[in-house]
Motif scaffolding. Structure first.
Motif, PDB file in Angstrom:
ATOM      1  N   UNK A  87       0.898  -1.350   0.107  1.00 18.71           N
ATOM      2  CA  UNK A  87       0.070   0.007  -0.118  1.00 18.71           C
ATOM      3  C   UNK A  87       0.828   1.193  -0.196  1.00 18.71           C
ATOM      4  N   UNK A  88       2.156   1.258   0.539  1.00 17.75           N
ATOM      5  CA  UNK A  88       2.912   2.117   0.253  1.00 17.75           C
ATOM      6  C   UNK A  88       3.565   2.613  -0.987  1.00 17.75           C
ATOM      7  N   UNK A  89       3.465   1.746  -1.931  1.00 16.28           N
ATOM      8  CA  UNK A  89       4.036   1.943  -3.126  1.00 16.28           C
ATOM      9  C   UNK A  89       3.016   2.977  -4.023  1.00 16.28           C
ATOM     10  N   UNK A  90       3.650   3.617  -4.772  1.00 13.99           N
ATOM     11  CA  UNK A  90       2.782   4.475  -5.891  1.00 13.99           C
ATOM     12  C   UNK A  90       2.301   3.579  -6.810  1.00 13.99           C
ATOM     13  N   UNK A  91       1.260   4.175  -7.550  1.00  5.20           N
ATOM     14  CA  UNK A  91       0.435   3.414  -8.792  1.00  5.20           C
ATOM     15  C   UNK A  91      -0.655   4.138  -8.865  1.00  5.20           C
ATOM     16  N   UNK A  92      -1.083   3.676 -10.096  1.00  3.69           N
ATOM     17  CA  UNK A  92      -2.354   3.984 -10.802  1.00  3.69           C
ATOM     18  C   UNK A  92      -3.467   4.094  -9.675  1.00  3.69           C
ATOM     19  N   UNK A  93      -4.572   5.086 -10.124  1.00  2.00           N
ATOM     20  CA  UNK A  93      -5.931   4.942  -9.041  1.00  2.00           C
ATOM     21  C   UNK A  93      -6.499   3.700  -9.433  1.00  2.00           C
ATOM     22  N   UNK A  94      -7.299   3.303  -8.500  1.00  2.00           N
ATOM     23  CA  UNK A  94      -8.091   1.825  -8.686  1.00  2.00           C
ATOM     24  C   UNK A  94      -9.190   2.273  -9.605  1.00  2.00           C
ATOM     25  N   UNK A  95      -9.433   1.142 -10.834  1.00  2.00           N
ATOM     26  CA  UNK A  95     -10.408   1.797 -11.738  1.00  2.00           C
ATOM     27  C   UNK A  95     -11.825   0.808 -11.368  1.00  2.00           C
ATOM     28  N   UNK A  96     -11.856  -0.254 -10.770  1.00  2.00           N
ATOM     29  CA  UNK A  96     -13.052  -0.793 -10.379  1.00  2.00           C
ATOM     30  C   UNK A  96     -12.907  -1.655  -8.995  1.00  2.00           C
ATOM     31  N   UNK A  97     -14.082  -1.485  -8.164  1.00  2.00           N
ATOM     32  CA  UNK A  97     -13.895  -2.310  -6.717  1.00  2.00           C
ATOM     33  C   UNK A  97     -13.461  -3.721  -6.906  1.00  2.00           C
ATOM     34  N   UNK A  98     -14.227  -4.182  -8.116  1.00  2.00           N
ATOM     35  CA  UNK A  98     -13.994  -5.897  -8.502  1.00  2.00           C
ATOM     36  C   UNK A  98     -13.139  -6.256  -9.211  1.00  2.00           C
ATOM     37  N   UNK A  99     -12.798  -5.598 -10.263  1.00  2.00           N
ATOM     38  CA  UNK A  99     -11.585  -5.838 -11.229  1.00  2.00           C
ATOM     39  C   UNK A  99     -10.414  -4.959 -11.162  1.00  2.00           C
ATOM     40  N   UNK A 100     -10.339  -4.052 -10.325  1.00  2.00           N
ATOM     41  CA  UNK A 100      -8.964  -3.184 -10.272  1.00  2.00           C
ATOM     42  C   UNK A 100      -8.859  -2.474 -11.335  1.00  2.00           C
ATOM     43  N   UNK A 101      -7.488  -2.787 -11.769  1.00  2.00           N
ATOM     44  CA  UNK A 101      -7.152  -2.203 -13.044  1.00  2.00           C
ATOM     45  C   UNK A 101      -7.105  -3.045 -14.163  1.00  2.00           C
ATOM     46  N   UNK A 102      -7.270  -4.471 -13.852  1.00  2.00           N
ATOM     47  CA  UNK A 102      -7.259  -5.586 -14.903  1.00  2.00           C
ATOM     48  C   UNK A 102      -7.845  -5.158 -16.281  1.00  2.00           C
ATOM     49  N   UNK A 103      -9.010  -4.357 -16.330  1.00  6.01           N
ATOM     50  CA  UNK A 103      -9.399  -4.282 -17.580  1.00  6.01           C
ATOM     51  C   UNK A 103      -8.722  -3.472 -18.776  1.00  6.01           C
ATOM     52  N   UNK A 104      -7.988  -2.618 -17.990  1.00  7.52           N
ATOM     53  CA  UNK A 104      -7.006  -1.704 -18.868  1.00  7.52           C
ATOM     54  C   UNK A 104      -5.867  -2.519 -19.373  1.00  7.52           C
ATOM     55  N   UNK A 105      -5.491  -3.615 -18.465  1.00  5.56           N
ATOM     56  CA  UNK A 105      -4.477  -4.606 -19.243  1.00  5.56           C
ATOM     57  C   UNK A 105      -4.794  -5.600 -20.124  1.00  5.56           C
ATOM     58  N   UNK A 106      -6.269  -5.687 -19.865  1.00  6.01           N
ATOM     59  CA  UNK A 106      -6.665  -6.635 -21.028  1.00  6.01           C
ATOM     60  C   UNK A 106      -7.002  -5.972 -22.353  1.00  6.01           C
ATOM     61  N   UNK A 107      -7.559  -4.590 -22.220  1.00  5.64           N
ATOM     62  CA  UNK A 107      -7.937  -3.877 -23.511  1.00  5.64           C
ATOM     63  C   UNK A 107      -6.874  -3.729 -24.422  1.00  5.64           C
ATOM     64  N   UNK A 108      -5.500  -3.215 -23.740  1.00 12.20           N
ATOM     65  CA  UNK A 108      -4.517  -3.041 -24.770  1.00 12.20           C
ATOM     66  C   UNK A 108      -3.400  -3.952 -24.801  1.00 12.20           C
ATOM     67  N   UNK A 109      -2.473  -3.820 -25.600  1.00 14.00           N
ATOM     68  CA  UNK A 109      -1.437  -4.821 -25.331  1.00 14.00           C
ATOM     69  C   UNK A 109      -0.887  -4.500 -24.087  1.00 14.00           C
ATOM     70  N   UNK A 166       8.892   1.019  -9.870  1.00 17.16           N
ATOM     71  CA  UNK A 166       8.555   0.027  -8.982  1.00 17.16           C
ATOM     72  C   UNK A 166       7.105   0.588  -8.406  1.00 17.16           C
ATOM     73  N   UNK A 167       6.035  -0.267  -8.840  1.00 20.60           N
ATOM     74  CA  UNK A 167       4.745   0.363  -8.359  1.00 20.60           C
ATOM     75  C   UNK A 167       3.889  -0.829  -7.884  1.00 20.60           C
ATOM     76  N   UNK A 168       2.583  -0.212  -7.358  1.00 21.70           N
ATOM     77  CA  UNK A 168       1.405  -1.380  -7.090  1.00 21.70           C
ATOM     78  C   UNK A 168       0.489  -1.012  -7.958  1.00 21.70           C
ATOM     79  N   UNK A 169      -0.538  -1.913  -8.943  1.00 16.17           N
ATOM     80  CA  UNK A 169      -1.641  -1.630  -9.335  1.00 16.17           C
ATOM     81  C   UNK A 169      -2.680  -2.441  -8.605  1.00 16.17           C
ATOM     82  N   UNK A 170      -3.922  -2.553  -9.264  1.00 19.13           N
ATOM     83  CA  UNK A 170      -4.890  -3.059  -8.403  1.00 19.13           C
ATOM     84  C   UNK A 170      -5.240  -4.479  -9.390  1.00 19.13           C
ATOM     85  N   UNK A 171      -5.438  -5.262  -8.654  1.00 12.72           N
ATOM     86  CA  UNK A 171      -5.740  -6.599  -9.422  1.00 12.72           C
ATOM     87  C   UNK A 171      -7.333  -6.910  -9.061  1.00 12.72           C
ATOM     88  N   UNK A 172      -7.823  -8.272  -8.928  1.00 14.17           N
ATOM     89  CA  UNK A 172      -9.394  -8.536  -8.764  1.00 14.17           C
ATOM     90  C   UNK A 172      -9.392  -8.006  -7.302  1.00 14.17           C
TER      91      UNK A 172
END
Ligand code: HEM
Length: 491
Positions: A34-56, A71-77
């Motif tokens: 939680x102390x790492x920087x990273x993108x804001x959460x896109x969705x409570x359920x899917x985190x940032x997963x959708x953006x990873x699936x939409x683009x290469x 070195x960052x933290x992004x949100x998964x499911x």
């Protein structure tokens, strides 16, 4: 009374499930990630997963790296944080500490039976592997020429000038045939014009078929909540039937191979060595090694463990290579000059059945394969789960959420770690400003910085690194070259 017992049991199970969920969520919320920087959460359920699936995959990751650092933290499911880093020292630490960083449990459930202890038997025996692959090259070139002939026949039926083919699908059939023959002496016969498939191919397709959209959520929940695996869906039943077919055919193959080894041993009056065996597919070699008298009884693999290698090799070694060859053909179709240059090199060879050494001695073919695997890595990323708390050292300090400079990354047991294969392979800081372009010529003078990439092969992370790196990479490299050799020469 019975009714009350059922109500209490269900109540207890629900309470247990809620407790597990709450403690899982709490451990994730309290993770030091939680102390790492990273993108804001896109969705409570899917985190940032959708953006990873939409683009290469590497594209949004590149954006994140530019905006938040390497070195960052992004949100998964379920919004859980995942460590994402392209720091090569950190990645090396993660890949070499394979007892701390293992495949996540849901992945293991999905691949259950895929990665068995037998895989370890071949680890560290690189020289031997090289010799085995030399022996298998005949299968690679034979099947590559068969694929070429299928396409020639299509052209001739179409009037002799051209034909449209689904390259990925045909290449998938060719690599399935290759892994069947080279892996365990089995003829899938997938490369046939009728499109008919045999019993084992059918079982295999069923086993790895994607469930229909309506049942995907439940399949996903089954991966993550073991209790739900008690409920059997139509897909689970189909998979069980397919596993039974694979088991029956696999056991039959093992029996036949054992009998053949015994017969050769009796004939020679001594233990047979790999080099003088008639059948040299990987399964026969594994069984022979396992039967060898210098392996202590308690370290021998059971037939079940040997059997677990069959789907392992099919899954790991089939679509990865067909994908690589398809990407190579695609890239060459976009770059006619490179295509011409490669064809000229290949046409200088007089025969269409090359040995491994001759294939490896073609410099531009080698550069095209290296560049394809760097730029279009068939496995763009993989994940690991920390099975212990750990401190990961970094090469380059990073800035955390509160602006503090940090020289290590702290992870807690249960944290997920992302290995960004494609993003690292395309990193401008390593490969230069043209890192995102397909350029086989770069392999004539590679930048010094690539030496820091902790991959097992080719200064790239394509086959990852450490003790759990791909054990089939030499196999795949020669196979890829054989396929490109046959196709680019002919078309
Ligand atoms: C271009 C082709 C290939 C690519 C890009 C590739 C990539 C990879 C990667 C990234 C892994 C690690 C996955 C993880 O741990 O999450 C892996 C593992 C593995 N690969 Fe490959 N692979 C290729 C071809 C092959 C072939 C042809 C074979 C077999 C003949 C093979 C056999 C394996 C096996 C058995 C493992 C598991 C190793 C272990 O867990 O110890 N691969 N591969």
């Amino acid at each position: 009374m019975d009714f009350l017992l059922i109500v209490y049991t269900i109540g207890a199970l629900v309470a247990l499930a809620l407790y597990k969920l709450a403690s899982f969520m709490w451990s994730r919320i309290a993770s030091p990630l939680r102390h790492l920087p990273g993108p804001p959460n896109d969705s409570l359920l899917r985190g940032n997963v959708e953006v990873l699936q939409k683009e290469e995959e590497s594209v949004p990751q590149d954006r994140w790296a530019q905006q938040y650092g390497h070195t960052i933290a992004y949100r998964g499911l379920f919004s859980t944080r995942r460590l994402w880093t392209v720091d090569t020292r950190a990645l090396n630490h993660i890949m070499t500490h394979h007892t701390i960083y293992q495949r996540p449990l849901p992945t293991r459930y999905r691949l259950s039976g895929v990665v068995g202890p037998g895989v370890l038997v071949t680890e560290g025996k690189q020289h031997k592997q090289q010799r085995r692959i030399r022996n298998l090259t005949e299968i690679f070139t034979g099947k590559s020429n068969q694929l070429r002939d299928c396409w020639l026949e299509k052209i001739s039926k179409n009037g002799g000038a051209s034909a449209q083919v689904d390259a990925l699908s045909w290449l998938g059939q060719a690599t399935l045939d290759i892994i069947g023959r080279a892996g365990f002496g089995y003829e899938f016969d997938a490369l046939n014009p009728t499109g008919e498939i045999n019993e084992l191919s059918e079982a295999f397709l069923k086993l790895f078929a994607t469930p229909p959209r309506s049942r995907r959520l439940f399949s996903f929940l089954q991966l993550n909540i073991p209790l739900l695996r008690l409920i059997k869906t139509e897909e689970n039943h189909k998979a069980e039937q397919a596993q039974a077919t694979m088991r029956r055919i696999g056991m039959q193959l093992i029996r036949e191979k054992k009998a053949a080894i015994m017969a050769e041993t009796l004939e020679k009056g001594r233990e047979v060595e790999c080099k003088d065996m008639k059948e040299r597919d990987l399964l026969t070699l594994l069984i022979r090694t396992n039967m060898s008298t210098d392996i202590p009884e308690d370290q021998r693999l059971t037939d079940d463990e040997v059997l677990a290698q069959v789907p392992t090799f099919i899954v790991a070694g089939h679509e990865t290579t067909s994908m690589a060859v398809t990407w190579a053909l695609f890239s060459l179709s976009q770059q006619p000059d490179m295509q011409r240059k490669l064809r000229e090199e290949l046409l200088q060879v007089a025969t269409d059945s090359l040995t491994m050494d001759k294939l490896n001695a073609l410099p531009y073919l080698d550069a095209v394969v290296r560049e394809t695997l760097r730029h279009h890595s068939p496995v763009p990323a993989t994940t690991r789960e920390a099975f212990e708390d750990d401190i990961i050292p970094v090469d380059t300090p990073y800035t955390d959420r509160y602006g503090r400079t940090r020289e290590y990354i702290e992870v807690k047991k249960g944290d997920l770690v992302f290995l960004p294969i494609l993003a690292l392979n395309r990193r401008k800081e390593i490969w230069g400003e043209d890192a995102h372009e397909f350029k086989p010529e770069r392999w004539e003078h590679i930048p010094k910085a690539v030496a820091s990439v902790p991959g097992v092969w080719g200064n790239q992370l394509t086959f990852i690194g450490g003790p759990r790196a791909c054990i089939g990479y030499r196999f795949s490299l020669v196979e890829t070259k054989a396929l490109l050799f046959a196709l680019v020469r002919a078309f």
